[in-house]
Design a protein around this motif. Structure first.
Motif, PDB file in Angstrom:
ATOM      1  N   ARG A 266       0.851  -1.197   0.000  1.00 47.72           N
ATOM      2  CA  ARG A 266       0.000   0.000   0.000  1.00 47.72           C
ATOM      3  C   ARG A 266       0.882   1.241   0.000  1.00 47.72           C
ATOM      4  N   CYS A 267       0.502   2.169  -0.863  1.00 45.67           N
ATOM      5  CA  CYS A 267       1.260   3.412  -0.941  1.00 45.67           C
ATOM      6  C   CYS A 267       0.917   4.288   0.254  1.00 45.67           C
ATOM      7  N   MET A 268       1.947   4.807   0.902  1.00 41.02           N
ATOM      8  CA  MET A 268       1.732   5.641   2.077  1.00 41.02           C
ATOM      9  C   MET A 268       1.328   7.059   1.691  1.00 41.02           C
ATOM     10  N   ALA A 269       1.507   7.419   0.414  1.00 42.95           N
ATOM     11  CA  ALA A 269       1.126   8.758  -0.035  1.00 42.95           C
ATOM     12  C   ALA A 269      -0.288   8.771  -0.617  1.00 42.95           C
ATOM     13  N   CYS A 270      -0.560   7.889  -1.597  1.00 41.93           N
ATOM     14  CA  CYS A 270      -1.852   7.949  -2.285  1.00 41.93           C
ATOM     15  C   CYS A 270      -2.811   6.857  -1.807  1.00 41.93           C
ATOM     16  N   GLY A 271      -2.318   5.899  -1.044  1.00 45.62           N
ATOM     17  CA  GLY A 271      -3.200   4.876  -0.472  1.00 45.62           C
ATOM     18  C   GLY A 271      -3.553   3.739  -1.416  1.00 45.62           C
TER      19      GLY A 271
ATOM     20  N   ARG B 126       9.074   2.172  -4.518  1.00 41.90           N
ATOM     21  CA  ARG B 126       8.383   3.317  -5.120  1.00 41.90           C
ATOM     22  C   ARG B 126       6.977   2.902  -5.521  1.00 41.90           C
ATOM     23  N   CYS B 127       6.035   3.818  -5.354  1.00 40.92           N
ATOM     24  CA  CYS B 127       4.661   3.578  -5.784  1.00 40.92           C
ATOM     25  C   CYS B 127       4.636   3.470  -7.305  1.00 40.92           C
ATOM     26  N   ARG B 128       3.836   2.516  -7.804  1.00 41.30           N
ATOM     27  CA  ARG B 128       3.785   2.307  -9.251  1.00 41.30           C
ATOM     28  C   ARG B 128       2.653   3.098  -9.908  1.00 41.30           C
ATOM     29  N   ARG B 129       1.903   3.861  -9.119  1.00 38.21           N
ATOM     30  CA  ARG B 129       0.840   4.649  -9.714  1.00 38.21           C
ATOM     31  C   ARG B 129       1.437   5.827 -10.460  1.00 38.21           C
ATOM     32  N   LEU B 130       0.952   6.055 -11.669  1.00 38.61           N
ATOM     33  CA  LEU B 130       1.492   7.123 -12.511  1.00 38.61           C
ATOM     34  C   LEU B 130       1.369   8.469 -11.803  1.00 38.61           C
ATOM     35  N   GLY B 131       2.472   9.179 -11.714  1.00 37.33           N
ATOM     36  CA  GLY B 131       2.433  10.510 -11.145  1.00 37.33           C
ATOM     37  C   GLY B 131       2.617  10.563  -9.640  1.00 37.33           C
ATOM     38  N   CYS B 132       2.637   9.408  -8.979  1.00 36.23           N
ATOM     39  CA  CYS B 132       2.798   9.399  -7.525  1.00 36.23           C
ATOM     40  C   CYS B 132       4.266   9.244  -7.171  1.00 36.23           C
ATOM     41  N   ILE B 133       4.737  10.061  -6.241  1.00 37.68           N
ATOM     42  CA  ILE B 133       6.147   9.970  -5.851  1.00 37.68           C
ATOM     43  C   ILE B 133       6.289   9.293  -4.480  1.00 37.68           C
TER      44      ILE B 133
HETATM   45 ZN   LIG Z   1       1.182   6.291  -4.488  1.00 38.84          ZN
END
Ligand SMILES: [Zn+2]
Length: 95
Positions: A34-39, A65-72
């Motif tokens: 789970r991404c800690m930035a975008c969830g 690294r998060c694999r969602r496009l645009g998420c850092i």
């Molecule tokens: Zn993310």
């Protein structure tokens, strides 16, 4: 559904018998991240990781690294052994 087992095994104890992705596959763990930035929740295929990185690879205390496009942001891994009721963060204080 039910009450929480009071003497459940701490995750750091489980790690000792389940350090690598090979161990996790063998013991039937279910893992997601789970991404800690975008969830965003990602399914983690342990067999693909074992194929790419080797069965001795460990995902404990690892942040990718998060694999969602645009998420850092970064993801953390959550795992559940067959006898666990829910996923727990694959992180232990030692090393
Ligand atoms: Zn993310």
């Amino acid at each position: 559904m039910g009450t929480r087992n009071p003497d459940r095994v701490p995750i750091s104890y489980r790690r000792r018998k389940c350090e690598t992705v090979g161990d996790m596959i063998h013991q039937g763990w279910d893992v997601h991240s789970r991404c800690m930035a975008c969830g965003t929740l990602f399914r983690v295929n342990l067999r693909i990781i074992a194929k790419l990185k080797g069965a001795g690879f460990s995902i404990w205390n690892r942040k990718d690294r998060c694999r969602r496009l645009g998420c850092i942001g970064h993801v953390e891994f959550h795992g559940r052994a067959p006898d666990m009721s829910w996923h727990e963060v694959l992180s232990t204080p030692e090393h």
